[in-house]
Design a protein around this motif. Structure first.
Motif, PDB file in Angstrom:
ATOM      1  N   SER A  14     -17.422 -68.188  18.132  1.00 19.99           N
ATOM      2  CA  SER A  14     -16.415 -67.914  17.845  1.00 19.99           C
ATOM      3  C   SER A  14     -16.221 -67.058  18.645  1.00 19.99           C
ATOM      4  O   SER A  14     -16.873 -66.058  19.292  1.00 19.99           O
ATOM      5  CB  SER A  14     -16.895 -67.617  16.070  1.00 19.99           C
ATOM      6  OG  SER A  14     -16.831 -68.872  15.364  1.00 19.99           O
ATOM      7  N   TYR A  31     -10.122 -63.664  14.054  1.00 23.63           N
ATOM      8  CA  TYR A  31     -11.045 -64.112  13.856  1.00 23.63           C
ATOM      9  C   TYR A  31     -10.927 -65.340  14.612  1.00 23.63           C
ATOM     10  O   TYR A  31      -9.628 -66.340  13.569  1.00 23.63           O
ATOM     11  CB  TYR A  31     -11.963 -63.920  12.695  1.00 23.63           C
ATOM     12  CG  TYR A  31     -13.529 -63.942  13.142  1.00 23.63           C
ATOM     13  CD1 TYR A  31     -14.017 -63.764  12.852  1.00 23.63           C
ATOM     14  CD2 TYR A  31     -14.074 -65.989  13.287  1.00 23.63           C
ATOM     15  CE1 TYR A  31     -15.839 -63.459  12.941  1.00 23.63           C
ATOM     16  CE2 TYR A  31     -15.113 -65.498  13.581  1.00 23.63           C
ATOM     17  CZ  TYR A  31     -15.929 -64.857  13.360  1.00 23.63           C
ATOM     18  OH  TYR A  31     -17.560 -64.734  13.712  1.00 23.63           O
ATOM     19  N   THR A  33     -12.477 -68.847  14.142  1.00 24.47           N
ATOM     20  CA  THR A  33     -13.840 -69.628  14.535  1.00 24.47           C
ATOM     21  C   THR A  33     -14.293 -70.655  15.043  1.00 24.47           C
ATOM     22  O   THR A  33     -12.980 -71.496  15.092  1.00 24.47           O
ATOM     23  CB  THR A  33     -13.862 -69.722  13.109  1.00 24.47           C
ATOM     24  OG1 THR A  33     -15.085 -70.738  12.932  1.00 24.47           O
ATOM     25  CG2 THR A  33     -13.133 -70.571  12.205  1.00 24.47           C
ATOM     26  N   SER A  36     -16.062 -74.566  11.313  1.00 21.97           N
ATOM     27  CA  SER A  36     -15.601 -74.462   9.593  1.00 21.97           C
ATOM     28  C   SER A  36     -16.393 -75.697   8.467  1.00 21.97           C
ATOM     29  O   SER A  36     -17.053 -77.114   8.960  1.00 21.97           O
ATOM     30  CB  SER A  36     -13.924 -74.957   9.691  1.00 21.97           C
ATOM     31  OG  SER A  36     -13.564 -75.306   8.241  1.00 21.97           O
ATOM     32  N   ALA A  37     -16.645 -75.229   7.274  1.00 22.37           N
ATOM     33  CA  ALA A  37     -17.198 -75.796   6.671  1.00 22.37           C
ATOM     34  C   ALA A  37     -16.057 -77.259   5.765  1.00 22.37           C
ATOM     35  O   ALA A  37     -16.623 -77.959   5.212  1.00 22.37           O
ATOM     36  CB  ALA A  37     -17.855 -75.322   5.581  1.00 22.37           C
ATOM     37  N   SER A  71      -8.216 -71.562   4.813  1.00 23.68           N
ATOM     38  CA  SER A  71      -9.462 -72.469   3.764  1.00 23.68           C
ATOM     39  C   SER A  71      -9.124 -71.683   3.001  1.00 23.68           C
ATOM     40  O   SER A  71      -8.752 -70.447   2.302  1.00 23.68           O
ATOM     41  CB  SER A  71     -10.413 -72.770   4.375  1.00 23.68           C
ATOM     42  OG  SER A  71     -10.915 -71.985   4.024  1.00 23.68           O
ATOM     43  N   ASN A 116     -25.090 -63.979  12.794  1.00 29.56           N
ATOM     44  CA  ASN A 116     -24.514 -64.485  14.034  1.00 29.56           C
ATOM     45  C   ASN A 116     -24.798 -63.451  15.096  1.00 29.56           C
ATOM     46  O   ASN A 116     -24.823 -62.489  14.170  1.00 29.56           O
ATOM     47  CB  ASN A 116     -22.631 -64.375  13.888  1.00 29.56           C
ATOM     48  CG  ASN A 116     -22.151 -66.028  13.368  1.00 29.56           C
ATOM     49  OD1 ASN A 116     -21.675 -66.105  12.722  1.00 29.56           O
ATOM     50  ND2 ASN A 116     -23.237 -66.608  14.249  1.00 29.56           N
TER      51      ASN A 116
HETATM   52  C1  BTN Z   1     -14.068 -72.018   6.556  1.00 32.57           C
HETATM   53  O1  BTN Z   1     -15.511 -73.134   7.025  1.00 32.57           O
HETATM   54  O2  BTN Z   1     -13.566 -72.710   5.225  1.00 32.57           O
HETATM   55  C2  BTN Z   1     -13.623 -71.578   7.116  1.00 32.57           C
HETATM   56  C3  BTN Z   1     -14.739 -70.834   8.555  1.00 32.57           C
HETATM   57  C4  BTN Z   1     -15.940 -70.638   8.514  1.00 32.57           C
HETATM   58  C5  BTN Z   1     -16.755 -69.835   9.559  1.00 32.57           C
HETATM   59  C6  BTN Z   1     -18.388 -69.409   9.778  1.00 32.57           C
HETATM   60  S1  BTN Z   1     -17.947 -67.553   8.736  1.00 32.57           S
HETATM   61  C7  BTN Z   1     -19.493 -67.652   9.002  1.00 32.57           C
HETATM   62  C8  BTN Z   1     -20.021 -68.588  11.128  1.00 32.57           C
HETATM   63  N1  BTN Z   1     -19.866 -67.707  11.978  1.00 32.57           N
HETATM   64  C9  BTN Z   1     -18.853 -68.649  12.266  1.00 32.57           C
HETATM   65  O3  BTN Z   1     -18.309 -67.730  13.270  1.00 32.57           O
HETATM   66  N2  BTN Z   1     -17.987 -69.169  11.726  1.00 32.57           N
HETATM   67  C10 BTN Z   1     -19.256 -69.416  10.498  1.00 32.57           C
END
Ligand code: BTN
Length: 122
Positions: A14, A31, A33, A36-37, A71, A116
């Motif tokens: 990310s 940011y 990423t 994702s969850a 999200s 992280n």
């Molecule tokens: C979600 O999945 O609802 C939003 C994205 C979340 C991404 C997570 S935040 C902590 C971890 N570190 C990252 O770089 N991405 C994940």
């Protein structure tokens, strides 16, 4: 060193871009990423944070919130900037990812936690 302004990448791939850190240590950024969850299409999302100023303190602490635009979740990161043996800045962080619970009974499973490590993108 250890002003958060600039581009950073973490161990998940990310990346984030932090704009100017103001005189009070407050900053905004974007940011991106890599994970994702959710199954939703990932989109760049705004972040808002604050840091202790590096000219007043070595290895300053900081925190920021990412408001995910794709999200219903919010992530808060908190961490500290260090300088490694090669003289490179490294941000050691922990995060809490709060996902949306549809009912109170699901609250117990709505928060993830993790670590992280970010390095500056040259
Ligand atoms: C979600 O999945 O609802 C939003 C994205 C979340 C991404 C997570 S935040 C902590 C971890 N570190 C990252 O770089 N991405 C994940």
């Amino acid at each position: 060193q250890c002003s958060l302004t600039g581009r950073w990448v973490n161990d998940l791939g990310s990346n984030m871009t932090i704009k100017t850190v103001n005189a009070n240590g407050n900053f905004m950024g974007i940011y991106n990423t890599s994970v994702s969850a959710t199954t939703k299409k990932i989109m760049a999302s705004p972040l808002l944070g604050s840091q202790h100023l590096p000219n007043q303190l070595n290895h300053p602490t900081f925190g920021f919130t990412v408001h995910w635009t794709f999200s219903d979740s919010i992530t808060v990161f908190t961490g500290q900037c260090f300088v490694d043996d090669d003289g490179k800045e490294v941000l050691k962080t922990m995060w809490l990812l709060r996902t949306h619970a549809d009912k109170r009974g699901d609250d117990w499973k709505a928060t993830r936690v993790g670590y992280n490590e970010f390095k500056r993108l040259e």
